[in-house]
Every structure is written in structure tokens, then in C-alpha cells.
Design an enzyme around this catalytic site. Structure first.
Site, short mmCIF file in Angstrom:
data_model
loop_
_atom_site.label_atom_id
_atom_site.label_comp_id
_atom_site.label_asym_id
_atom_site.label_seq_id
_atom_site.Cartn_x
_atom_site.Cartn_y
_atom_site.Cartn_z
N ARG A 1 -15.01 -30.61 -24.60
CA ARG A 1 -14.14 -31.10 -23.51
C ARG A 1 -14.67 -30.53 -22.21
O ARG A 1 -14.97 -29.33 -22.12
CB ARG A 1 -12.70 -30.65 -23.72
CG ARG A 1 -11.85 -30.95 -22.48
CD ARG A 1 -10.39 -30.82 -22.72
NE ARG A 1 -9.88 -31.93 -23.52
CZ ARG A 1 -8.59 -32.19 -23.69
NH1 ARG A 1 -7.68 -31.43 -23.10
NH2 ARG A 1 -8.20 -33.21 -24.42
N LYS B 1 -22.22 -18.17 -14.77
CA LYS B 1 -23.46 -17.58 -14.23
C LYS B 1 -24.42 -18.66 -13.76
O LYS B 1 -25.53 -18.38 -13.33
CB LYS B 1 -24.17 -16.75 -15.32
CG LYS B 1 -23.34 -15.62 -15.90
CD LYS B 1 -24.17 -14.89 -16.96
CE LYS B 1 -23.35 -13.87 -17.71
NZ LYS B 1 -24.09 -13.33 -18.86
N HIS C 1 -11.69 -40.56 -24.11
CA HIS C 1 -11.11 -39.60 -25.07
C HIS C 1 -10.98 -40.34 -26.41
O HIS C 1 -9.88 -40.68 -26.84
CB HIS C 1 -9.75 -39.13 -24.54
CG HIS C 1 -9.20 -37.90 -25.19
ND1 HIS C 1 -9.75 -37.33 -26.32
CD2 HIS C 1 -8.14 -37.13 -24.85
CE1 HIS C 1 -9.04 -36.26 -26.64
NE2 HIS C 1 -8.05 -36.11 -25.77
N ARG D 1 -3.21 -29.58 -27.77
CA ARG D 1 -3.26 -30.41 -28.98
C ARG D 1 -4.68 -30.68 -29.46
O ARG D 1 -4.97 -30.56 -30.65
CB ARG D 1 -2.61 -31.78 -28.71
CG ARG D 1 -1.14 -31.81 -28.80
CD ARG D 1 -0.58 -32.86 -27.88
NE ARG D 1 -0.78 -32.38 -26.52
CZ ARG D 1 0.09 -31.60 -25.89
NH1 ARG D 1 1.21 -31.29 -26.45
NH2 ARG D 1 -0.15 -31.15 -24.67
N THR D 2 -5.53 -31.09 -28.55
CA THR D 2 -6.85 -31.54 -28.99
C THR D 2 -7.61 -30.39 -29.64
O THR D 2 -8.15 -30.51 -30.74
CB THR D 2 -7.64 -32.12 -27.81
OG1 THR D 2 -6.85 -33.17 -27.23
CG2 THR D 2 -8.97 -32.70 -28.26
#
Ligand code: NCD
Length: 301
Positions: free
Chosen positions: A105, A84, A133, A55-56
Site C-alpha cells: 500500500r 532516508k 484497490h 482492515r486491509t
């Protein structure tokens, strides 16, 4: 004070007035849900998702597209130079050279603030581990306001994994600030952290039946197993379930919300009830994130 050019890493970054302004403009977008390609034409949103998201990420992308911006980014940090050994700070500096705004995120709490500290462009926190959030909170508040009107005096029960669930870490302080009453129905051992509960003078814990009978909103969350040690996770959390039977027996008038994804903490028999608002809540992500992008990138509606 304007939001233009500012990062949004925690809900405390926004004043009450700024929260209202974001929700108001989101209502305008929702009322006329067509593309507004001129508003952010020529802008580029960089979406860096180091953790799973449905969703986000996709609602941010949809929001950017509807405003005419283009999107670059990745849905899986495993395909980037972080494998890396590149630091978050270095990746951020590089992406800030490509995009006009960075949506991030990341599995580590505090990652968004670290990124914002080195970024030349605004950083929007789309979830930092068990931290916060804030844009989820904005769409949660939008959904509550849309269904219940002003939030002053509204009684909200936050349920489930309140310890690791970042959505409630942003939501509870916002609700306190906007005059709502908050009670908690934590899964065993998964209560609100003290710094979150402490805002607004603490949060009472109540049994599930009492919350269902007395609240206007049941805000249900899943147990965040990915944030637990193997030992904690193996211990089982005895999580709580909202089902049609509970809502009937308690005579509940509450709307039922959930940031999603749901696992089994709301039974599917609730889905067809008028009080089930979680899919509506997920849809509201688009106008609310349009409003966030528009405020921060400085467009006028
Ligand atoms: C939440 C998250 O990622 O914190 N999901 C979302 O953004 N809608 C909730 C969760 O994963 O449980």
C-alpha cells in the site's frame, strides 16, 4: 492461464474467469473457516504499508496466518529507509529478496505497477493513492454475490468521492464486465474519472433518492480528504448521507455497503438494519484474501 506467480496491480489483470475462481474458492474457505496451515506453510508474505490501514493489512495478515504462511513487514513507512531517501524500486527489490509475495500500500498512484516492474516476486496492490484497490473489489463482489446471487443485471449505485476513491476505480470496471448496471451519486465536484466511467459505455449520474429507490446496492464511500489539495478540502464537499429516514422514505430494497472506514456518510441508525452489510463485507476480506494468496502462491485448495 493460471494466476500462480502473477502480480495483481489492477482489476484488469484478472479475467472474468479468474475473478469467479477467486470468489468460488473464497466461498469454500468461508464455509469451513478453520486454519489450513498446510497450504502455504513455509511461505513468507511481505506486507509493506506506506499508508494507514486497519482492515486491509490485518485481513491480509489473518489470511496469510490461516493458510500457514508467515508475515513480515511494516505498518508505517516512517519507520523504513524510505525516510532516508530510498526509492520505492529499491525497497521493493530488497523485500522481494525476503518474501515470496509482496503486499503493497502506497500513497502514489501507479506505485504497485512500478514495484511489480522491478520485483522478482508477485506484487499485490493493497491501494495505490487514488489509483486502484483490486482486492477490495474482490471482497465487494463476493459480498454482493453472497447477498444477491449472480451479478448480471444487478443495479449498483456508487456514492460519495468517486474521483479520489480508489475502491470504486477497481469496482466500476469489474461490475461492468460482470454485467451489472452502475449509476453514480457523486459528492459535488467528485465524479468518476473519465477513464473509469468510460468502461462499459459511461455511468449515469442520478439523485440520491432515486438511487435509493431503484438500486439493489448502495455502495457508499468517504471523502478522501488526504488526497485533496488544502484548497479543495477547505471548500467542503457537501457530502451525501445515507440514513434510516432516506431508506424508509424511498422504500429502498438496497443493501448498503461501504469499504470502511466510515466517517459520517452512513448514519449509525442504519447499522442495525438488515440491509447494512458493511461489517459483513469487512469480515469477508479474510476468505477472499486467503483465496487471492492461495491462487497467486500456487497452492491447491
Ligand atoms: C479504503 C481504502 O483504503 O481505499 N479502505 C479499505 O481498504 N477498506 C477506503 C477508504 O480509505 O476510504
Amino acid at each position: 492461464m493460471t494466476l500462480a506467480g502473477r502480480s495483481l496491480t489492477r482489476i484488469a489483470d484478472l479475467s472474468d474467469e479468474e475473478i469467479r475462481s477467486i470468489l468460488d474458492r473464497a466461498s469454500e474457505y468461508a464455509a469451513a473457516p478453520r486454519d489450513r496451515m498446510d497450504e502455504l506453510r513455509g511461505r513468507i508474505v511481505a506486507a509493506a504499508f506506506f499508508e494507514p490501514s486497519t482492515r486491509t493489512r490485518l485481513s491480509f495478515e489473518t489470511a496469510a496466518h490461516r493458510l500457514g504462511a508467515r508475515v513480515i513487514g511494516f505498518a508505517d513507512g516512517g519507520s523504513t529507509s524510505s525516510v532516508k531517501g530510498e526509492s520505492l524500486e529499491d525497497t521493493t527489490r530488497v523485500l522481494a529478496g525476503y518474501g515470496d509475495l509482496l503486499v503493497l500500500r502506497h500513497p502514489e498512484q501507479g506505485a504497485a505497477a512500478r514495484a511489480a516492474a522491478v520485483s522478482d516476486v508477485p506484487v499485490v496492490n493493497a491501494g495505490d493513492g487514488a489509483g486502484e484497490h483490486p482486492t477490495q473489489t474482490l471482497l465487494d463482489l463476493y459480498t454482493m454475490r453472497d447477498n444477491l446471487g449472480d451479478l448480471e443485471g444487478v443495479r449498483v449505485a456508487v456514492m460519495g468521492d468517486l474521483r479520489y476513491g480508489r475502491t470504486v476505480h477497481s469496482l466500476v470496471p469489474a461490475l461492468h464486465r460482470l454485467g451489472a448496471d452502475v449509476v453514480a451519486v457523486p459528492a459535488p465536484g467528485l465524479g468518476l474519472p473519465d477513464d473509469v466511467a468510460g468502461h462499459g459505455g459511461g455511468v449515469d449520474e442520478v439523485p440520491l433518492g432515486e438511487a435509493a429507490a431503484s438500486c439493489d446496492v448502495l455502495y457508499v464511500t468517504r471523502v478522501q480528504r488526504e488526497r485533496m489539495s488544502r484548497q479543495e478540502s477547505a471548500g467542503g464537499s457537501g457530502h451525501l448521507v445515507v440514513d434510516g429516514d432516506l431508506l424508509r422514505r424511498s422504500g429502498s430494497r438496497a443493501i448498503v455497503m461501504h469499504p470502511l472506514p466510515r466517517v459520517d456518510e452512513i448514519s449509525v441508525d442504519v447499522d442495525s438494519l438488515p440491509s447494512a452489510k458493511y461489517f459483513e463485507q469487512a469480515r469477508n476480506a479474510v476468505p477472499v484474501r486467503m483465496s487471492v494468496l492461495s491462487h497467486i502462491l500456487g497452492a491447491s485448495p
